[in-house]
Design a protein around this motif. Structure first.
Motif, short mmCIF file in Angstrom:
data_model
loop_
_atom_site.label_atom_id
_atom_site.label_comp_id
_atom_site.label_asym_id
_atom_site.label_seq_id
_atom_site.Cartn_x
_atom_site.Cartn_y
_atom_site.Cartn_z
N ALA A 174 47.73 32.15 52.37
CA ALA A 174 47.97 32.75 53.68
C ALA A 174 46.76 33.56 54.13
O ALA A 174 46.35 33.51 55.31
CB ALA A 174 49.21 33.63 53.63
N ASP A 175 46.16 34.29 53.20
CA ASP A 175 44.95 35.06 53.53
C ASP A 175 43.82 34.15 54.00
O ASP A 175 43.12 34.46 54.97
CB ASP A 175 44.48 35.86 52.31
CG ASP A 175 45.42 37.00 51.94
OD1 ASP A 175 46.33 37.31 52.73
OD2 ASP A 175 45.23 37.56 50.84
N ARG A 176 43.64 33.05 53.30
CA ARG A 176 42.55 32.15 53.68
C ARG A 176 42.81 31.53 55.05
O ARG A 176 41.89 31.38 55.85
CB ARG A 176 42.34 31.06 52.64
CG ARG A 176 41.19 30.13 53.01
CD ARG A 176 40.53 29.49 51.84
NE ARG A 176 39.37 28.72 52.26
CZ ARG A 176 38.63 27.98 51.45
NH1 ARG A 176 38.92 27.92 50.17
NH2 ARG A 176 37.59 27.31 51.91
N LEU A 177 44.05 31.17 55.31
CA LEU A 177 44.38 30.65 56.63
C LEU A 177 44.06 31.69 57.70
O LEU A 177 43.47 31.37 58.74
CB LEU A 177 45.86 30.28 56.69
CG LEU A 177 46.24 28.96 56.00
CD1 LEU A 177 47.75 28.90 55.76
CD2 LEU A 177 45.78 27.78 56.84
N ALA A 178 44.42 32.94 57.43
CA ALA A 178 44.13 33.99 58.40
C ALA A 178 42.63 34.14 58.62
O ALA A 178 42.17 34.36 59.75
CB ALA A 178 44.73 35.31 57.93
N SER A 179 41.86 34.00 57.55
CA SER A 179 40.40 34.13 57.69
C SER A 179 39.81 33.00 58.51
O SER A 179 38.70 33.13 59.05
CB SER A 179 39.74 34.17 56.30
OG SER A 179 39.71 32.88 55.70
N LEU A 180 40.56 31.89 58.63
CA LEU A 180 40.11 30.77 59.46
C LEU A 180 40.48 30.97 60.93
O LEU A 180 40.11 30.16 61.78
CB LEU A 180 40.72 29.47 58.95
CG LEU A 180 40.28 29.00 57.57
CD1 LEU A 180 41.08 27.77 57.15
CD2 LEU A 180 38.79 28.69 57.55
#
Length: 242
Positions: free
Chosen positions: A53-59
């Motif tokens: 979820a964090d990586r998606l947010a960073s995208l």
């Protein structure tokens, strides 16, 4: 989409008469972003699911990770390998109406936060949940990583008829990611999915990494494959970019 600073928080979502805990990750900067519901593996809201979820947010995505097990084991965070049987036990408590209600609550949250599109990404069992949700809800795009049991009735979520039979209900785009060395999802199952999606005229892509095993996406595991994982993330970013 590019890497950006993010903020995270735990939120409570109303689902019928119950309250479901969800982990939310979003870009720190205000803006118009796609919304994504994240479907976790049998290990619940595990650190790897939160990291996804964090990586998606960073995208550049507003990501909501619901607790799909909240009815029987709220905030379950099982230990990899050690708690596999417990995870499978919890998986067998999931029902189709329950998954639709949980994802719907997340979509309402994303709408309230101004998401410009509604999407879902799921991993393993969560990939199955994502595929089924796509047959029932107006998702713009759905990505499922190594989703199992779609072509059989081995879990309650794939009953009374195999989930693949609900494929014509999908209205958005679908990308499925598989490892060619995954013993849980054989080539015949992948071929059945290709045929079902094609017959229903669903805009889709099935990506198979020949030498990859099940669960290749997450670091810190023996079956993690960095090059395959990074290619998957790039494809996922393109999908959510629309």
């Amino acid at each position: 989409m590019s890497d950006a600073a993010i903020v995270t928080e735990w939120i409570d979502l109303k689902v019928g008469d119950a309250v479901m805990s969800a982990y939310l990750a979003r870009p720190a900067e205000p803006g118009e972003y796609p919304g994504v519901v994240v479907g976790h593996e049998i290990y619940g809201q595990h650190a790897t699911a939160r990291a996804a979820a964090d990586r998606l947010a960073s995208l550049g995505v507003i990501a909501v990770l619901p607790d799909l097990f909240h009815r029987v084991a709220p905030r379950a965070e099982l230990e990899l390998h050690v708690d596999r049987e417990r995870g499978l036990e919890l998986l067998r408590t999931l029902t189709r109406p329950g998954v639709v209600d949980d994802v719907s609550a997340c979509l309402d949250e994303l709408r309230g936060r101004g998401a410009v599109s509604l999407n879902m990404v799921g991993f393993s069992a969560g990939g199955h949940a994502a595929y089924y949700a796509a047959t029932q809800l107006p998702l713009a795009a759905t990505a499922a990583f190594y989703p199992g049991w779609l072509t059989n009735t081995d879990i309650p979520l794939s009953t009374p008829e195999p989930t693949i039979e609900a494929t014509p209900g999908i209205t958005g785009r679908v990308v499925l990611f598989f490892g060619g060395e995954d013993p849980l999802i054989d080539p015949e199952a992948r071929d059945e999915l290709e045929e079902a999606l094609s017959t229903a005229n669903i805009q889709h892509e099935i990506v198979v990494y020949d030498d990859a095993p099940h669960g290749f996406l997450f670091p810190g595991r023996d079956w993690y494959r960095p090059e395959v994982a990074e290619d998957s993330w790039a494809r996922l970013a393109d999908l959510l970019r629309g």
